[in-house]
Design a protein around this motif. Sequence first.
Motif, mmCIF file in Angstrom:
data_model
loop_
_atom_site.group_PDB
_atom_site.id
_atom_site.type_symbol
_atom_site.label_atom_id
_atom_site.label_comp_id
_atom_site.label_asym_id
_atom_site.label_seq_id
_atom_site.Cartn_x
_atom_site.Cartn_y
_atom_site.Cartn_z
ATOM 1 N N THR A 81 0.855 -1.190 0.000
ATOM 2 C CA THR A 81 0.000 0.000 0.000
ATOM 3 C C THR A 81 0.887 1.236 0.000
ATOM 4 O O THR A 81 1.852 1.320 0.768
ATOM 5 N N PRO A 82 0.600 2.195 -0.847
ATOM 6 C CA PRO A 82 1.397 3.436 -0.847
ATOM 7 C C PRO A 82 1.103 4.262 0.396
ATOM 8 O O PRO A 82 0.130 4.024 1.115
ATOM 9 N N LEU A 83 1.940 5.233 0.657
ATOM 10 C CA LEU A 83 1.732 6.133 1.790
ATOM 11 C C LEU A 83 0.399 6.864 1.644
ATOM 12 O O LEU A 83 0.009 7.265 0.544
ATOM 13 N N GLY A 84 -0.284 7.022 2.764
ATOM 14 C CA GLY A 84 -1.555 7.724 2.748
ATOM 15 C C GLY A 84 -2.736 6.885 2.304
ATOM 16 O O GLY A 84 -3.848 7.400 2.196
ATOM 17 N N GLY B 42 -0.829 2.628 5.538
ATOM 18 C CA GLY B 42 -0.014 3.169 4.453
ATOM 19 C C GLY B 42 1.448 2.767 4.574
ATOM 20 O O GLY B 42 1.996 2.666 5.675
ATOM 21 N N GLY B 43 2.080 2.551 3.422
ATOM 22 C CA GLY B 43 3.490 2.190 3.404
ATOM 23 C C GLY B 43 3.768 0.798 3.943
ATOM 24 O O GLY B 43 4.859 0.539 4.468
ATOM 25 N N GLU C 270 3.875 11.199 7.774
ATOM 26 C CA GLU C 270 4.221 10.926 6.377
ATOM 27 C C GLU C 270 3.419 9.736 5.844
ATOM 28 O O GLU C 270 2.926 9.763 4.708
ATOM 29 N N ARG C 271 3.286 8.679 6.658
ATOM 30 C CA ARG C 271 2.531 7.499 6.227
ATOM 31 C C ARG C 271 1.035 7.797 6.136
ATOM 32 O O ARG C 271 0.353 7.290 5.239
ATOM 33 N N ASN D 94 0.803 10.868 3.251
ATOM 34 C CA ASN D 94 1.609 10.751 2.039
ATOM 35 C C ASN D 94 2.277 12.082 1.688
ATOM 36 O O ASN D 94 2.131 12.645 0.593
ATOM 37 N N ASP E 25 6.012 14.570 2.555
ATOM 38 C CA ASP E 25 7.442 14.526 2.892
ATOM 39 C C ASP E 25 7.719 15.579 3.945
ATOM 40 O O ASP E 25 7.463 16.768 3.721
ATOM 41 N N ASN F 109 3.418 19.317 -1.058
ATOM 42 C CA ASN F 109 3.426 18.198 -0.114
ATOM 43 C C ASN F 109 4.767 18.056 0.613
ATOM 44 O O ASN F 109 5.047 16.997 1.184
#
Length: 308
Positions: A100-103, A120-121, A251-252, A255, A257, A300
């Motif tokens: 799963t991608p971040l967020g 996420g992540g 961040e997770r 999503n 930085d 972001n």
Amino acid sequence: MQDKNRETTTNPTSDSRSWTELVDAVRINPEVDAMADAMREEVWRSVHSRIRRQGRWMRIGRWAAAAVVMAGVVCGSWMLGGMRTERRLEASALPVSVSTPLGVKSEVVLPDGSYVQLNGGTRIVYPAIFGRERRVTVEGEAYFEVVHDERKPFVVTTGSIVSTVLGTTFNVHAYPEDDDCRITLASGALRVDGAPGSRSVVLMPGEQGFFNRRSGLLTLRTVNVEQELSWREDKLYFRGEPLESIVRTLERQFNVDIVISDQALCGVRFTGEFVDGENIHEIMRIISSDSRILYRNYRNHFELYRNR
């Protein structure tokens, strides 16, 4: 008197002759012989019938025994063939990897029907077909609802930490970039084995196995399960947590930085709750309410820096 004596006196010779004649008459009487022959035939028929019945039951017994042996052979061959087929399928099954991608959060249903929710992540790897053991590997954070099966233990590997269950609900927090790994039990029972040389702990509901990667120590502590699982409902709880750890969680979750430009700020600890759907900008403003911290952002990308 003499006449009477003569009438009652017996003659031995005459009596013997009469008994012999009677026996001979019986012996040669054809009706008696016929009756004897009939009796002998009846006795032999009865004996032969019993012999035939015993022989038939013996044959039936032999046939039944042979059938049982054959059934055993067939069942044994079927079971062995099934086991070989299952093992071949297990050996040939390719691992399934879900990330799963971040967020983003996602849900996974494992081959045995167990339910997993990924934060996420997070990445989970498991075989397409479970064999004698249900083993999965997790990097990140995941919530498990495991289907009970006493014959097949459910094993979750997170780096050097191994968690073994039969049927339970629990949360794994084990991002590779974090210094700690946390296994929190919601229901059931769970055994957590630390790295080689570390002890094992058995968790009860409301307990957490906390493993520090730097020290290699595995400890047991009591936690608020609702807060530990709050990520599933997009809620965040921080209890005296260092800023560096909070940044990774944000961040997770969103999503984004986030960079801490001054390392002196990494250890600053915060306590707070974000349970009303606050967005990242609102949270950053709350963090910067600490007089030591300022922040700036571009799309972001966020930067936290020291207030001089």
